[in-house]
Design an enzyme around this catalytic site. Structure first.
Site, short mmCIF file in Angstrom:
data_model
loop_
_atom_site.label_atom_id
_atom_site.label_comp_id
_atom_site.label_asym_id
_atom_site.label_seq_id
_atom_site.Cartn_x
_atom_site.Cartn_y
_atom_site.Cartn_z
CG ASP A 284 -2.20 0.84 0.95
OD1 ASP A 284 -2.21 1.64 -0.02
OD2 ASP A 284 -3.17 0.74 1.73
CD GLU A 478 -6.76 5.79 2.60
OE1 GLU A 478 -5.82 5.50 3.35
OE2 GLU A 478 -6.62 5.97 1.37
C1 BGC Z 1 -3.54 9.77 -2.34
C2 BGC Z 1 -4.34 8.52 -2.08
C3 BGC Z 1 -3.66 7.74 -1.08
C4 BGC Z 1 -3.35 8.56 0.16
C5 BGC Z 1 -2.55 7.78 1.15
C6 BGC Z 1 -3.30 10.52 -1.05
O1 BGC Z 1 -2.54 11.68 -1.28
O2 BGC Z 1 -4.21 10.58 -3.25
O3 BGC Z 1 -4.50 7.77 -3.24
O4 BGC Z 1 -4.46 6.65 -0.75
O5 BGC Z 1 -2.64 9.72 -0.16
O6 BGC Z 1 -2.43 8.44 2.38
C1 BGC Z 2 -5.20 3.03 0.35
C2 BGC Z 2 -5.40 1.94 -0.68
C3 BGC Z 2 -5.30 2.52 -2.06
C4 BGC Z 2 -3.99 3.25 -2.23
C5 BGC Z 2 -3.81 3.87 -3.59
C6 BGC Z 2 -3.99 3.87 0.07
O1 BGC Z 2 -3.96 4.98 0.91
O2 BGC Z 2 -5.09 2.44 1.63
O3 BGC Z 2 -6.64 1.33 -0.48
O4 BGC Z 2 -5.43 1.49 -3.00
O5 BGC Z 2 -3.92 4.28 -1.27
O6 BGC Z 2 -4.58 4.99 -3.75
#
Ligand code: BGC
Ligand code: BGC
Length: 598
Positions: A284, A478
């Site tokens: 991830d 998230e």
């Molecule tokens: C991204 C997300 C990613 C997240 C992780 C964001 O800046 O756009 O895709 O899941 O950061 O913390």
């Molecule tokens: C998320 C994932 C996601 C990744 C890419 C992460 O922050 O936990 O689920 O696929 O970002 O955007």
């Protein structure tokens, strides 16, 4: 246990067939590769931080779009052109191995303006409808393929056990029976039999226990013995492996104090060994940073735990240098590198990208993204996901009535979609992407009748025969969504609702939320209550059930607790005395009193 072993054997048989099919091609290629080319294959960078030239220089195996990361030209053709530019750079390298472009298409192609946005998984769990979910998978794959991309970081097969978790809505629900029911069909829609053409490589995530963390803290610690971890949280992965899922993403979270990204037992011994997963494991976003020690230690630990490709969105250069050093020092073996590369290439061969690396122009120009046919399926999903929790007889609404509507979520595509929609955190933009808001949907329904619709966002000037009030959670994704407002209805939303209730009309409350919010102190004042989850772009599906053109069929995918003192509360717990039990859902045509637990 016997059942588990049976499904394990089935998984191994299917998986072996993928291994066998491409062995010669993969071996030939690996035999020609330098260490730099191999480590490049193991590396994924973010589009905003890597140019096509970087793909060629570093032999990158993959590019991703993070949440909301779109090209300047966000049209379907613009996405496809961006994809093809990266692909062309990959093909220009010595061995010409295509990249995989990955994206979170988690409820439709949700980064793309104009795409069909389906209900989030929690709503799909409420439908219990496997055929529908397969069709949603198929359509999502088609819309993503139309922009040229090969890979979606979906489905989340998370089992959300505590609705304080900000990712609850990414889960089908709290009972692993739901993951068992829905995962394989969703995957067969997404991957088809080939993972290529109009289909995608899918990714089962987040392995394992992401929805079981203490207090529902995102990226937190799941404290469970191994039997419970397997029985509750591993079921979706067993289904996914038996369906030949191409990739698996470990969870940011820990199991009994140890971060999953370093857990060689669960990743290598259990997932790859016992379950027979022969696709590849993608880390991830920057997740290896959370392992103990220096960056060097983190890279070594995670590669040796069995992660094959690394989502290092910005520091991919440092990742490559560090892993190279670790191999040269003997801290990571060439066998481990070769195993990772073999797995990645096997998926590339199986998906057809080796032969057809570029966007299929017939799909790009085919008018598929956001088509009327796709939106009709999303509308069906919306009406099947809505759960009727209370009805004192005010529903179905009469199309000839004078209807009063309030709430900021009532006329906003942004609120309807929730997080992971256009932006990572979603958007409150009422017109973020085409679709029908609830206001528009009610207007469509009364258009040819003597009924009227009056809308006031803030609940002023109440008049008419019946009121509908939409209460919405602010969009989140998230950890931003952890325990938002203590799971109460936002106070400003409650003000709007109470203003309308004070006017004394029969009132229907429609909730847009990623999870159950506490309503015990309020619900007696409401004449009807509908949990609409995060339905996406097709608000007409709500009008379908509110007016009774279709009956409600949705069933709670999560227990609806009375108050905070009951959380977490899941079906099977003792004592179990929620406001509404798991599986609850009323019908319009059954007198509104019966319910069935599924
Ligand atoms: C991204 C997300 C990613 C997240 C992780 C964001 O800046 O756009 O895709 O899941 O950061 O913390
Ligand atoms: C998320 C994932 C996601 C990744 C890419 C992460 O922050 O936990 O689920 O696929 O970002 O955007």
């Amino acid at each position: 246990m016997r059942k588990l072993i049976k499904s394990l054997i089935a998984a191994v048989v299917v998986a072996l067939s993928m291994t066998g099919a491409w062995a010669d091609e993969v071996d030939d290629l690996v035999a020609q590769m330098t260490l730099a080319e191999k480590i490049g294959q193991m590396t994924q960078a973010e589009r905003s931080a890597a140019t096509p030239n970087d793909v060629a220089t570093f032999f990158l195996g993959s590019i991703l779009s993070g949440g909301g990361s779109s090209p300047a030209d966000g049209s379907v053709a613009g996405w496809a052109a961006m994809h093809d530019a990266y692909q062309q750079a990959a093909l220009s390298t010595r061995l010409g191995i295509p990249i995989l472009y990955g994206i979170d298409a988690v409820h439709g192609h949700n980064n793309v303006v104009g795409a069909t946005i389906f209900p989030h998984n929690i709503g799909l769990g409420a439908t219990r409808d496997r055929e529908l979910i397969e069709e949603i998978g198929r359509i999502t794959a088609l819309e993503v393929s139309a922009t040229g991309l090969e890979w979606t970081f979906a489905p989340a097969v998370s089992v959300a056990r505590d609705q304080r978790w900000g990712r609850t809505y990414e889960s089908f629900g709290e009972d692993p029976a739901l993951q068992n029911l829905l995962t394989a069909r969703y995957l067969s829609g997404l991957q088809g039999s080939t993972m290529g053409g109009e289909h995608l490589i899918a990714c089962a995530k987040h392995y394992v226990g992401d929805g079981g963390t203490a207090n529902g803290t995102d990226q937190g610690n799941t404290i469970l013995d191994e039997t419970a971890l397997r029985q509750i949280h591993m079921q979706g992965f067993i289904q996914a492996v038996s369906q030949n899922v191409g990739t698996v993403m470990p969870s940011y979270s820990s199991w009994n104090g140890d971060k999953m990204h370093g857990n060689g037992y669960l990743i290598t011994t259990v997932l790859k060994g016992e379950l027979g997963f022969d696709g590849f494991v993608i880390s991830d976003w920057n997740a290896i940073d959370q392992l103990p020690g220096s960056y060097y230690d983190q890279v070594v630990a995670s590669v040796n735990a069995g992660i094959d490709m690394f989502m290092e969105p910005y520091r991919y250069g440092q990742f490559i240098a560090t892993l190279t050093e670790a191999v040269n020092n003997g801290d990571v073996s060439m066998n481990r590198i070769d195993d990772a590369v073999i797995r990645i290439l096997r998926v590339k061969f199986a998906s057809g990208v080796m032969d057809s690396p570029y966007a299929d122009q017939d799909l790009v120009t085919g008018g598929l993204v956001g088509s009327a046919a796709h939106r009709a399926v999303a509308r069906e999903a919306v009406r099947k996901s809505a759960v009727l929790l209370k009805n004192d007889g005010v529903l179905p609404l009469d199309k000839n009535a004078n209807i009063y509507l309030a709430g900021k979520g009532a006329d906003s595509i942004g609120y309807q979609m929730g997080g992971w929609s256009i932006g990572w955190q979603g958007t409150t933009d009422p017109n973020a992407t085409p679709g029908a808001t609830i206001r528009e949907a009610l207007e469509h329904a009364v258009a040819a009748t003597s009924g009227t619709l009056t809308y006031n966002r803030d609940g002023y000037g109440v008049s008419g025969d019946v009121a509908v009030v939409v209460v919405a959670e602010e969009p989140y994704a998230e950890f931003y969504g952890d325990n938002l407002n203590g799971l109460s209805i936002d106070p400003t939303e409650l003000d709007v609702l109470n203003r309308v209730l004070n006017a004394g009309l029969p009132t229907v409350v429609v909730m847009l939320s990623g999870r159950p919010l506490f309503v015990s102190d309020e619900i007696d004042k409401w004449d009807a209550f509908v949990a609409a989850w995060l339905p996406g772009t097709e608000g007409d599906g709500l009008a379908d059930v509110l007016f009774g053109d279709y009956d409600f069929t949705g069933k709670l995918p999560m227990t609806w607790p009375r108050d905070a003192s009951q959380v977490p509360l899941n079906v099977g717990d003792e004592p179990y005395d929620p406001l509404f039990p798991y599986g609850y859902g009323l019908r319009l045509r059954s007198g509104g009193t019966s319910f069935v637990v599924y």
